[in-house]
Design a protein around this motif. Structure first.
Motif, PDB file in Angstrom:
ATOM      1  N   LEU B 375       0.833  -1.201   0.000  1.00  0.00           N
ATOM      2  CA  LEU B 375       0.000   0.000   0.000  1.00  0.00           C
ATOM      3  C   LEU B 375       0.872   1.258   0.000  1.00  0.00           C
ATOM      4  CD1 LEU B 375      -2.896   1.241   0.378  1.00  0.00           C
ATOM      5  CD2 LEU B 375      -2.467   1.097   2.838  1.00  0.00           C
ATOM      6  N   ILE B 376       1.906   1.235   0.861  1.00  0.00           N
ATOM      7  CA  ILE B 376       2.771   2.404   0.993  1.00  0.00           C
ATOM      8  C   ILE B 376       3.487   2.703  -0.331  1.00  0.00           C
ATOM      9  CG2 ILE B 376       4.819   3.321   2.176  1.00  0.00           C
ATOM     10  CD1 ILE B 376       3.811   1.780   4.700  1.00  0.00           C
ATOM     11  N   VAL B 377       3.884   1.623  -1.012  1.00  0.00           N
ATOM     12  CA  VAL B 377       4.553   1.791  -2.309  1.00  0.00           C
ATOM     13  C   VAL B 377       3.642   2.557  -3.278  1.00  0.00           C
ATOM     14  CG1 VAL B 377       5.312   0.522  -4.366  1.00  0.00           C
ATOM     15  CG2 VAL B 377       6.092  -0.176  -2.089  1.00  0.00           C
ATOM     16  N   ARG B 378       2.349   2.264  -3.244  1.00  0.00           N
ATOM     17  CA  ARG B 378       1.405   2.947  -4.150  1.00  0.00           C
ATOM     18  C   ARG B 378       1.160   4.403  -3.755  1.00  0.00           C
ATOM     19  NH1 ARG B 378       3.199   0.450  -7.099  1.00  0.00           N
ATOM     20  NH2 ARG B 378       2.667  -1.684  -7.661  1.00  0.00           N
ATOM     21  N   ILE B 379       1.355   4.723  -2.485  1.00  0.00           N
ATOM     22  CA  ILE B 379       1.268   6.135  -2.085  1.00  0.00           C
ATOM     23  C   ILE B 379       2.487   6.860  -2.629  1.00  0.00           C
ATOM     24  CG2 ILE B 379       1.188   7.767  -0.156  1.00  0.00           C
ATOM     25  CD1 ILE B 379       0.054   5.413   1.547  1.00  0.00           C
ATOM     26  N   LYS B 380       3.644   6.188  -2.450  1.00  0.00           N
ATOM     27  CA  LYS B 380       4.894   6.816  -2.863  1.00  0.00           C
ATOM     28  C   LYS B 380       4.949   7.055  -4.373  1.00  0.00           C
ATOM     29  CE  LYS B 380       8.738   5.498  -1.369  1.00  0.00           C
ATOM     30  NZ  LYS B 380      10.001   5.243  -0.716  1.00  0.00           N
ATOM     31  N   ASP B 381       4.452   6.108  -5.130  1.00  0.00           N
ATOM     32  CA  ASP B 381       4.536   6.309  -6.588  1.00  0.00           C
ATOM     33  C   ASP B 381       3.305   7.050  -7.115  1.00  0.00           C
ATOM     34  OD1 ASP B 381       2.452   4.511  -6.866  1.00  0.00           O
ATOM     35  OD2 ASP B 381       3.691   2.906  -7.688  1.00  0.00           O
ATOM     36  N   GLN B 382       2.525   7.608  -6.185  1.00  0.00           N
ATOM     37  CA  GLN B 382       1.419   8.498  -6.502  1.00  0.00           C
ATOM     38  C   GLN B 382       0.278   7.825  -7.249  1.00  0.00           C
ATOM     39  OE1 GLN B 382       2.873  12.215  -8.122  1.00  0.00           O
ATOM     40  NE2 GLN B 382       3.739  12.667  -6.116  1.00  0.00           N
ATOM     41  N   THR B 383       0.236   6.476  -7.183  1.00  0.00           N
ATOM     42  CA  THR B 383      -0.896   5.783  -7.777  1.00  0.00           C
ATOM     43  C   THR B 383      -2.167   6.158  -7.023  1.00  0.00           C
ATOM     44  OG1 THR B 383       0.549   3.959  -8.318  1.00  0.00           O
ATOM     45  CG2 THR B 383      -1.807   3.502  -8.400  1.00  0.00           C
ATOM     46  N   ILE B 384      -2.025   6.301  -5.709  1.00  0.00           N
ATOM     47  CA  ILE B 384      -3.176   6.725  -4.905  1.00  0.00           C
ATOM     48  C   ILE B 384      -2.749   7.844  -3.957  1.00  0.00           C
ATOM     49  CG2 ILE B 384      -4.522   4.580  -4.957  1.00  0.00           C
ATOM     50  CD1 ILE B 384      -3.203   3.837  -2.288  1.00  0.00           C
ATOM     51  N   SER B 385      -3.713   8.590  -3.505  1.00  0.00           N
ATOM     52  CA  SER B 385      -3.431   9.644  -2.536  1.00  0.00           C
ATOM     53  C   SER B 385      -3.494   9.048  -1.140  1.00  0.00           C
ATOM     54  CB  SER B 385      -4.477  10.747  -2.660  1.00  0.00           C
ATOM     55  OG  SER B 385      -5.736  10.223  -2.270  1.00  0.00           O
ATOM     56  N   ASN B 386      -3.023   9.828  -0.181  1.00  0.00           N
ATOM     57  CA  ASN B 386      -3.087   9.415   1.218  1.00  0.00           C
ATOM     58  C   ASN B 386      -4.504   9.102   1.647  1.00  0.00           C
ATOM     59  OD1 ASN B 386      -1.056   8.998   3.123  1.00  0.00           O
ATOM     60  ND2 ASN B 386      -0.288  11.075   2.758  1.00  0.00           N
ATOM     61  N   LYS B 387      -5.414   9.901   1.159  1.00  0.00           N
ATOM     62  CA  LYS B 387      -6.806   9.754   1.561  1.00  0.00           C
ATOM     63  C   LYS B 387      -7.392   8.446   1.017  1.00  0.00           C
ATOM     64  CE  LYS B 387     -11.010  12.368   1.907  1.00  0.00           C
ATOM     65  NZ  LYS B 387     -11.882  12.971   0.902  1.00  0.00           N
ATOM     66  N   ILE B 388      -7.141   8.205  -0.267  1.00  0.00           N
ATOM     67  CA  ILE B 388      -7.616   6.960  -0.884  1.00  0.00           C
ATOM     68  C   ILE B 388      -6.957   5.766  -0.214  1.00  0.00           C
ATOM     69  CG2 ILE B 388      -7.527   5.587  -3.017  1.00  0.00           C
ATOM     70  CD1 ILE B 388      -9.633   7.659  -3.177  1.00  0.00           C
ATOM     71  N   ALA B 389      -5.668   5.980   0.168  1.00  0.00           N
ATOM     72  CA  ALA B 389      -4.942   4.876   0.799  1.00  0.00           C
ATOM     73  C   ALA B 389      -5.673   4.378   2.038  1.00  0.00           C
ATOM     74  CB  ALA B 389      -3.527   5.335   1.158  1.00  0.00           C
ATOM     75  N   LYS B 390      -6.309   5.286   2.758  1.00  0.00           N
ATOM     76  CA  LYS B 390      -7.044   4.869   3.964  1.00  0.00           C
ATOM     77  C   LYS B 390      -8.208   3.966   3.592  1.00  0.00           C
ATOM     78  CE  LYS B 390      -5.254   8.465   6.820  1.00  0.00           C
ATOM     79  NZ  LYS B 390      -5.351   9.737   7.466  1.00  0.00           N
ATOM     80  N   THR B 391      -8.873   4.281   2.482  1.00  0.00           N
ATOM     81  CA  THR B 391      -9.961   3.432   2.005  1.00  0.00           C
ATOM     82  C   THR B 391      -9.426   2.049   1.629  1.00  0.00           C
ATOM     83  OG1 THR B 391     -10.851   5.444   1.038  1.00  0.00           O
ATOM     84  CG2 THR B 391     -11.895   3.372   0.369  1.00  0.00           C
ATOM     85  N   VAL B 392      -8.267   2.054   0.942  1.00  0.00           N
ATOM     86  CA  VAL B 392      -7.670   0.783   0.520  1.00  0.00           C
ATOM     87  C   VAL B 392      -7.288  -0.044   1.753  1.00  0.00           C
ATOM     88  CG1 VAL B 392      -5.771  -0.296  -0.755  1.00  0.00           C
ATOM     89  CG2 VAL B 392      -6.843   1.806  -1.633  1.00  0.00           C
ATOM     90  N   PHE B 393      -6.731   0.660   2.774  1.00  0.00           N
ATOM     91  CA  PHE B 393      -6.326  -0.043   4.001  1.00  0.00           C
ATOM     92  C   PHE B 393      -7.528  -0.732   4.654  1.00  0.00           C
ATOM     93  CE2 PHE B 393      -5.768  -0.253   8.584  1.00  0.00           C
ATOM     94  CZ  PHE B 393      -4.561  -0.931   8.685  1.00  0.00           C
ATOM     95  N   GLU B 394      -8.646   0.010   4.729  1.00  0.00           N
ATOM     96  CA  GLU B 394      -9.840  -0.577   5.353  1.00  0.00           C
ATOM     97  C   GLU B 394     -10.258  -1.840   4.606  1.00  0.00           C
ATOM     98  OE1 GLU B 394     -11.408   0.737   8.220  1.00  0.00           O
ATOM     99  OE2 GLU B 394      -9.582   1.950   8.199  1.00  0.00           O
TER     100      GLU B 394
END
Lengths: 93, 481, 484
Positions: B375-394
């Motif tokens: 998940l963190i890798v996708r935040i770093k490469d800007q595939t997703i935003s921090n906000k979307i990342a929270k949805t993905v985490f859930e």
């Protein structure tokens, strides 16, 4: 050793002593204590207490499970069990 | 009058051996009653104790970790009392010659303050069984599975003065024993149990006040509450001109109250004497040095390493290094994603929040370090935003798959295509002409604040998937233009 | 057939002169017809014995050469026997059927020996007359108005009455040697730690030691060969190489130095006993041994030290008998305390209760140092006496017991009078040394025992000296008048 002292010891040891025999018990224990009081005359200055006849040291067991469940066998000789538990009068903490 | 609180702790730590301290019975938690109680544990006539080597190794590890003298000769004694959860009618424990002698633990407190708490000693002993108070026709049921589980009882000096210090010590001890791997640290299962000795005295007085002992505390929260309550109670009694009765109190985690224990009221006379079924255990320097070499990294060293290697703050490094399992989770995540700071934020943030809300230990986390790293890798490469990342985490936590699978399945990929973003921005500008006018006529200094409205509208239109930096740049260009 | 020794039975089994089933049945029948006179057995395990005998006959036919294969014997009812009631002479365990075997029991099973039954004993091995048994006193086959000694009185009487060729026993303060002396048989208590205590119900853990009772020293050697073992289940068991105790029985007495402690020949010693013991010592001297007078200066403190240490240990060892997991439980306990106090109060006899109370007192707050601590120090002084003595002599000899068998009830209600019965035997247990008793004469038609005390692990030496005595005398072959 009087009756009240015997009662205190009997409580510590959880032993019922009959009222009829408690005087006799007190008397005989007083006799035994008179016997062991002979120890007080011994000169033990500088003598280390001896807990064991041999100056051996403890061997330790390897931490491996060796005991299977034998609950049915063990509880077959128990006075009162239910649902695998030993039953005792209510424990009040 | 100003009062000073004096706190000492006794902590029972269940050792994570495979078998009991004096028998080869398993100590797995949660087994059917009395299925892990062999003839020795049941104190059948003629049975004899056989001490567990691992228990001594673990106790030695503990001793070294708290800077203590190791008892090169330790002796088991019998502590005599009758209780149905104590099958032999005595507990085999250590008194005059324990395995761990004097030591200390250093605490870091809020505001950078440090505090040294003395360890009076720690001894090996056997745990008791359990009395189950459900009603069996007016009787109690006895389960002896726990009887004989190896414990070290750690006894501190009365060095703590506040509940904060006591809890900090308790947490530090938890951190130590879990890092050493000698205890699973599962407090809800009774793996660590705290007895708190509390007294108060007028500030400045040398002599200690009469203390009470509260038993059965198995969470840091309970411990804190209990100390507050007991200190208040004692002060109230003393200020009303009363005296404190030396007593044992039992804390009830359901009602959050403590009461005097009836069964312990009578003066106990435990009649300790050396257990004649066991011989002195002798440990030599070679053994101690071999154990020292085997010691894993301890929390203080780990915290320092996290600060130095990963550039974490003192606070972050401290909270991640306290627990061995959390440390390992963090380090695996950091290694897999290559960004320790993001890994730290996520472990202390979302992961810890979900664990807390579901009352799970990190071992039971529903997202693995590898998944979190993905998940963190996708935040770093800007595939997703921090906000979307929270949805993905859930979604990951709920078992919907890895980050990439979820992003793909839900179409959460961040929009970074400038053509698509320009189209969205154009629409927003077209649909909000009044606001655009306002913006353009506004003073330069007020514009950044007003920009937020357009960002929000555009984000909404992109269903949150717009790359925020890119979106900002396009909006600015178009509005200014 | 019942006059045969274990060695002879073994040899005849191998020569097919009779089968194990035949010899087993012979002894079972004797027990059935004669034991009502002696009350030496608490349990007779006929069916099991015959099954074991049949199994032994198959093994013998297949060439099993173990010396005890197919040989009948008995266990003191202190050794736990899987599936066979083990009472320790107490009402507390009247219903106790252990789900495991003592190591000693396993050792005899592995040897193919055949258990006839479990012998009577003083309750929890606390007594010197067998009068404290819940199952009634054992009678001395030499005079049924007299005690057989204790606590292993059932083992002693059953061997003396030829109800069993040999029996296991245990000795905490003289419980093998004193009844052996009073019943005119041979008994040996090995060095503390030589025999596993696993499954032997504890009286005083640091003093208890299993041993054997037979008619001859050679039979004791044979039985001890099976009994002795290293056992990791008993932390106090010594990991010392096993030896064949029959190997040196024939060694000469030439050059052996025998120490005679003057403290064992003082006031209170029966003149007849004294004469028999002195005659025995003379016989050793005539056979080539050197006799040397020695002193064990702390002997007089051994009984007081013992009556602190043994009760203290027993007070804790017997706490497990609480009516919860096995054993006697009182009817309708009204609460937990009532369950404990009545189960224990009703389940234990007076002597056991007395010792628990004395032990509780000696360990209680404020008294520990004066009693338990002091007794442990005196224990070391007693051991040092022996250490010093064994620098000068190979073996120590004296009377086993101050007088021959006494009548039932003759010690009255005074426990101390009974405790002094063990005045010559107790020091050996405190020091952990091996001790033996062998018959060496008669007083008023009652046997006298000669005690032999050896240095640590000198069992073979004691058995050798006993065997040599028995080669020159026939006291061990004498039988009570009505034993055919």
């Amino acid at each position: 050793m009087d009756v009240s002292e015997i009662e205190k010891l009997a409580h510590l040891a959880r032993l019922n002593i009959n009222d009829e025999t408690i005087d006799e018990t007190a008397k005989s224990i007083t006799g035994v204590l008179a016997l062991v009081d002979q120890l007080q005359a011994a000169n033990t200055d500088g003598t280390a207490p001896m807990a064991h006849p041999l100056d051996a040291i403890q061997k330790l067991r390897i931490d491996e499970v060796s005991e299977p469940n034998q609950r049915e066998r063990f509880q077959a000789i128990a006075p009162a069990t239910e649902d695998g538990l030993y039953l005792v009068p209510k424990v009040i903490e | 009058m100003e009062w000073e609180t004096v706190i000492g702790l006794e902590i029972h730590v269940q050792l994570a051996t495979k078998t009991k301290i004096f028998s080869g019975s398993s100590i797995t938690f949660g087994a059917e009653p009395n299925t892990q109680a062999c003839a020795i544990d049941l104190a059948m006539p003629g049975t004899l104790p056989s001490p567990n080597e691992q228990a001594f190794r673990f106790a030695t590890m503990f001793g070294l970790a708290v800077n203590a003298e190791i008892g090169k000769r330790s002796v088991f004694e019998r502590k005599n009392y009758f209780y149905p959860d104590l099958p032999k009618g005595y507990q085999t424990t250590q008194l005059a010659e324990p395995i761990v002698g004097r030591g200390y633990v250093d605490l870091q407190l809020e505001g950078g303050r440090t505090k040294r708490v003395g360890i009076h000693h720690a001894h090996l002993e056997e745990d008791a069984g359990k009395s189950l108070h459900e009603d069996y026709h007016g009787m109690s049921g006895i389960d002896l599975n726990r009887a004989g589980t190896p414990l070290i009882e750690v006894v501190t000096d009365p060095d703590m003065r506040t509940s904060e210090e006591a809890v900090a010590f308790a947490r530090k001890l938890h951190s130590l024993v879990t890092s050493l791997g000698i205890c699973d640290g599962e407090m809800s299962q009774g793996s660590m149990r705290f007895d708190v000795n509390i007294s108060v005295r007028p500030k400045g007085q040398e002599e200690l006040g009469t203390r009470t002992e509260t038993k059965n505390l198995n969470s840091f929260r309970f411990m804190e509450r209990c100390i507050h309550q007991e200190v208040e109670r004692q002060i109230e009694v003393l200020e009303d001109g009363g005296t404190i009765k030396q007593e044992t109190r039992l804390y009830d985690g359901d009602t959050h109250t403590a009461r005097s224990m009836r069964s312990k009221e009578e003066a106990n006379d435990y009649r300790y004497f050396p257990c004649p079924d066991l011989l002195p255990v002798i440990i030599d320097d070679d053994y101690i040095e071999a154990v020292r070499k085997m010691l894993p990294e301890l929390p203080d060293a780990r915290q320092a390493r996290f600060e130095a290697t990963f550039g974490l703050s003192n606070y972050d490094a401290g909270s991640l290094s306290a627990d061995a399992a959390t440390s390992a989770f963090f380090e695996s995540t950091a290694a897999a994603c290559g960004d320790a700071k993001l890994a730290a934020n996520w472990v202390m943030g979302e992961v810890s929040a979900r664990l807390n809300s579901e009352e799970l230990s990190i071992a039971a986390a529903k997202v693995s370090p590898e998944q979190l790293a993905g998940l963190i890798v996708r935040i770093k490469d800007q595939t997703i935003s921090n906000k979307i990342a929270k949805t993905v985490f859930e979604a990951m936590w709920d078992g919907e798959g890895n980050a990439d699978e979820i992003i793909e399945a839900k179409g959460l990929k961040q929009v970074s295509d400038s053509g698509a973003l320009e189209k969205i921005v154009d629409e927003v500008i077209a649909n909000n002409s009044a606001q655009v006018e306002n913006y353009r006529s506004a003073d330069e200094s007020k514009r950044p604040k007003m920009l937020g409205f357009f960002v929000g509208q555009a984000m909404k239109a992109s269903r949150g998937q717009a790359n925020p930096q890119q979106l900002n740049a396009i909006l600015l260009a178009k509005l200014e233009g | 057939m019942h006059n045969l020794t274990i060695a002879e039975i073994s040899q005849k089994l191998k020569a097919k002169e009779f089968s194990s089933v035949e010899v087993t049945e012979h002894f079972l029948n004797r027990i059935e017809s004669l034991d009502p006179n002696y009350n030496a057995f608490i349990s007779v395990t006929r069916e099991q014995a015959l099954a074991q005998a049949r199994a032994a006959d198959i093994k013998l036919a297949a060439g099993d050469t173990h010396i005890m294969c197919g040989v009948p014997f008995s266990h003191k009812d202190i050794f736990c026997t899987d599936g066979v009631k083990t009472t320790c002479g107490s009402k507390m365990l009247d219903n106790f059927v252990p789900p495991y075997n003592a190591t000693v029991v396993e050792n005899y099973l592995n040897a193919g020996a055949v258990m006839l039954g479990k012998t009577n004993m003083d309750e929890f091995a606390m007594g010197s007359s067998n009068e404290t048994s819940y199952f009634g006193a054992v009678k001395n086959p030499w005079d049924t108005n007299c005690v057989p000694g204790g606590s292993s009185g059932g083992s002693a009487a059953s061997v003396a009455a030829r109800l069993t060729p040999g029996a296991t026993a245990s000795d905490t303060g003289g419980s093998i040697r004193q009844p052996a002396a009073l019943c005119g048989i041979t008994g040996i208590k090995p060095t503390y730690g030589r025999v596993s205590r696993w499954g032997m119900i504890a009286f005083a853990s640091s003093l208890d030691q299993g041993g054997v009772m037979t008619r001859t020293a050679k039979d004791s050697a044979i039985m001890l060969n099976v009994m002795a073992s290293y056992d990791s289940k008993d932390s106090t068991c010594v990991d010392q190489p096993l030896e064949d105790y029959t190997a040196n029985l024939g060694d000469s007495l030439e050059g052996v130095t025998i120490g005679i402690p003057k403290e064992y020949f003082g006031e209170g010693l029966n003149p007849g006993t004294l004469a028999a013991v002195e005659a025995a010592i003379k016989l050793y001297e005539a056979a080539g041994a050197k006799i040397k007078s020695i002193s064990l200066p702390h002997t007089g403190l051994s009984v007081p030290a013992y009556y602190v240490i043994a009760p203290a240990e027993c007070s804790a060892n017997l706490s497990r008998f609480d009516g919860v997991r096995y054993g006697y439980r009182c009817d309708n306990p009204k609460d937990l305390e009532d369950l404990y106090k009545r189960s224990r109060g009703e389940g234990f006899g007076d002597e056991v209760k007395r010792r628990i109370l004395v032990g509780t007192y000696c360990l209680s707050a404020g008294y520990y140092d004066a009693y338990y601590g002091k007794a442990q120090q005196v224990r070391r002084l007693i051991k040092q006496d022996f250490d010093d003595a064994f620098k000068q002599v190979d073996v120590i000899m004296g009377p086993t017991s101050p007088s021959p068998a006494f009548e039932f009830g003759s010690k009255g209600d005074d426990p101390v009078a009974m405790y002094l019965e063990d005045i010559y035997t107790i020091a050996t247990n405190l020091a952990g040394l091996p001790g033996m008793s062998i018959p060496c004469g008669m007083v008023d038609n009652k046997p006298v025992g000669l005690q032999l005390i050896g240095n640590f692990f000198a069992e073979a030496k004691l058995l050798n000296l006993a065997h040599q005595f028995q080669q020159r005398t026939d006291f061990h072959q004498q039988a009570p008048a009505d034993i055919a």
